[in-house]
Enzyme design. Structure first.
Site, PDB file in Angstrom:
ATOM      1  N   LYS A  13      48.209  28.867  34.550  1.00  0.00           N
ATOM      2  CA  LYS A  13      48.086  27.894  33.451  1.00  0.00           C
ATOM      3  C   LYS A  13      47.555  28.563  32.190  1.00  0.00           C
ATOM      4  O   LYS A  13      48.063  28.328  31.107  1.00  0.00           O
ATOM      5  CB  LYS A  13      47.120  26.766  33.829  1.00  0.00           C
ATOM      6  CG  LYS A  13      47.598  25.881  34.951  1.00  0.00           C
ATOM      7  CD  LYS A  13      46.700  24.651  35.098  1.00  0.00           C
ATOM      8  CE  LYS A  13      45.230  24.989  35.292  1.00  0.00           C
ATOM      9  NZ  LYS A  13      44.901  25.552  36.609  1.00  0.00           N
ATOM     10  N   ARG A  88      41.038  16.636  36.430  1.00  0.00           N
ATOM     11  CA  ARG A  88      41.073  17.278  37.740  1.00  0.00           C
ATOM     12  C   ARG A  88      40.807  16.305  38.866  1.00  0.00           C
ATOM     13  O   ARG A  88      40.825  16.700  40.032  1.00  0.00           O
ATOM     14  CB  ARG A  88      40.009  18.346  37.780  1.00  0.00           C
ATOM     15  CG  ARG A  88      40.580  19.771  37.823  1.00  0.00           C
ATOM     16  CD  ARG A  88      39.394  20.670  37.801  1.00  0.00           C
ATOM     17  NE  ARG A  88      39.552  22.011  38.197  1.00  0.00           N
ATOM     18  CZ  ARG A  88      39.805  23.026  37.389  1.00  0.00           C
ATOM     19  NH1 ARG A  88      40.117  22.822  36.142  1.00  0.00           N
ATOM     20  NH2 ARG A  88      39.770  24.250  37.846  1.00  0.00           N
ATOM     21  N   ARG A 127      42.891  39.208  40.152  1.00  0.00           N
ATOM     22  CA  ARG A 127      42.161  38.881  38.926  1.00  0.00           C
ATOM     23  C   ARG A 127      40.669  39.200  39.092  1.00  0.00           C
ATOM     24  O   ARG A 127      40.011  39.646  38.159  1.00  0.00           O
ATOM     25  CB  ARG A 127      42.343  37.390  38.599  1.00  0.00           C
ATOM     26  CG  ARG A 127      41.674  36.976  37.303  1.00  0.00           C
ATOM     27  CD  ARG A 127      42.090  35.586  36.873  1.00  0.00           C
ATOM     28  NE  ARG A 127      41.246  34.560  37.450  1.00  0.00           N
ATOM     29  CZ  ARG A 127      41.451  33.250  37.303  1.00  0.00           C
ATOM     30  NH1 ARG A 127      42.500  32.806  36.649  1.00  0.00           N
ATOM     31  NH2 ARG A 127      40.637  32.380  37.837  1.00  0.00           N
ATOM     32  N   ARG A 133      35.269  37.752  37.321  1.00  0.00           N
ATOM     33  CA  ARG A 133      34.731  36.408  37.147  1.00  0.00           C
ATOM     34  C   ARG A 133      33.941  36.025  38.396  1.00  0.00           C
ATOM     35  O   ARG A 133      34.422  36.211  39.511  1.00  0.00           O
ATOM     36  CB  ARG A 133      35.892  35.425  36.932  1.00  0.00           C
ATOM     37  CG  ARG A 133      35.616  34.438  35.838  1.00  0.00           C
ATOM     38  CD  ARG A 133      36.814  33.572  35.560  1.00  0.00           C
ATOM     39  NE  ARG A 133      36.897  32.457  36.480  1.00  0.00           N
ATOM     40  CZ  ARG A 133      37.809  31.498  36.364  1.00  0.00           C
ATOM     41  NH1 ARG A 133      38.697  31.549  35.404  1.00  0.00           N
ATOM     42  NH2 ARG A 133      37.829  30.507  37.222  1.00  0.00           N
ATOM     43  N   ARG A 144      38.013  26.465  45.970  1.00  0.00           N
ATOM     44  CA  ARG A 144      38.691  25.889  44.800  1.00  0.00           C
ATOM     45  C   ARG A 144      40.090  25.397  45.163  1.00  0.00           C
ATOM     46  O   ARG A 144      40.557  24.393  44.641  1.00  0.00           O
ATOM     47  CB  ARG A 144      38.750  26.917  43.661  1.00  0.00           C
ATOM     48  CG  ARG A 144      37.439  26.935  42.862  1.00  0.00           C
ATOM     49  CD  ARG A 144      37.122  28.290  42.254  1.00  0.00           C
ATOM     50  NE  ARG A 144      38.126  28.769  41.350  1.00  0.00           N
ATOM     51  CZ  ARG A 144      38.436  30.062  41.201  1.00  0.00           C
ATOM     52  NH1 ARG A 144      37.795  30.987  41.892  1.00  0.00           N
ATOM     53  NH2 ARG A 144      39.348  30.429  40.352  1.00  0.00           N
TER      54      ARG A 144
END
Ligand code: ADP
Length: 194
Positions: A13, A88, A127, A133, A144
């Site tokens: 996204k 969400r 990632r 992160r 998640r």
């Protein structure tokens, strides 16, 4: 135009939103980024927000809506906005709908970016190595994805019922995904007033 972009973590996204804001000239509102900005401040609120993000759980609906509403009221959003990672939950979608009705700003389209779970895990782990992160570790990624399946995926039907859903295959090249998104948006472009 007002657009919401739904998709599991790792679907791409963020990448597609960056391309879209250039072509549509509307701001990109990522609630993940907004909440990470709150988390970076030194306050009781930031520690509270961090406790959700770091565990891969969703921040409280009303807090997120308050942050979004503040943005929507700013001049920056006079021509609309592209929501990334919001709503969400069904509650957030209802809060957003209520806000939009009250402010006479209809939602134009809900884009759903579809990617199979095995691919998502692979992308997120990659990632993690690049960005570092804090919530990109195996356990939090699993959490998640579970949260997406349980709390966010019901939005797909919610927007389908409103006739606003467009499903995009997110397993193609970045360019092909973008082309599909542009075609989907074109179908819902409001006609110019005049
Ligand atoms: P990802 O796409 O990898 O899930 P985001 O940057 O969109 O990443 O979100 C990161 C985290 O921020 C989420 O796991 C959640 O804790 C919090 N968050 C982001 N958007 C929302 C939202 N709309 N409601 C509640 N929590 C949110």
């Amino acid at each position: 135009m007002l657009i919401v972009f739904i998709g599991p973590p790792g679907a791409g996204k963020g990448t597609q939103c960056r391309r879209l804001v250039d072509s549509l000239s509307i701001p990109h509102l990522s609630t993940g980024e907004m909440l990470r900005a709150v988390k970076r401040q030194e306050s009781a609120l930031s520690r509270w927000v961090a406790s959700y993000i770091d565990a891969g759980r969703l921040a409280p609906d009303h807090l997120v809506m308050r942050i979004v509403a503040q943005k929507l009221q700013s001049d920056e959003c006079a021509n609309g906005a592209l929501f990334d990672g919001f709503p969400r939950t069904i509650i957030q979608a209802q809060l957003l709908d209520d806000y939009l009705v009250e402010h006479l700003k209809p939602l134009d389209v809900a884009l759903e970016l579809q990617v199979e779970e095995g691919i998502l895990v692979e992308r997120l782990l990659k990632r993690a190595q690049i960005d570092g992160r804090a919530d990109d570790n195996y356990e939090t990624i699993r959490e998640r994805l579970r949260v997406f399946r349980e709390q966010t995926s019901p939005l797909i039907e919610y927007y389908a019922k409103q006739g606003k859903l467009e499903t995009i295959n997110g397993e193609q090249s970045e360019e092909a995904v973008f082309a599909e998104i542009e075609r989907a948006i074109a179908k819902h472009k409001p006609s110019p007033k005049g």
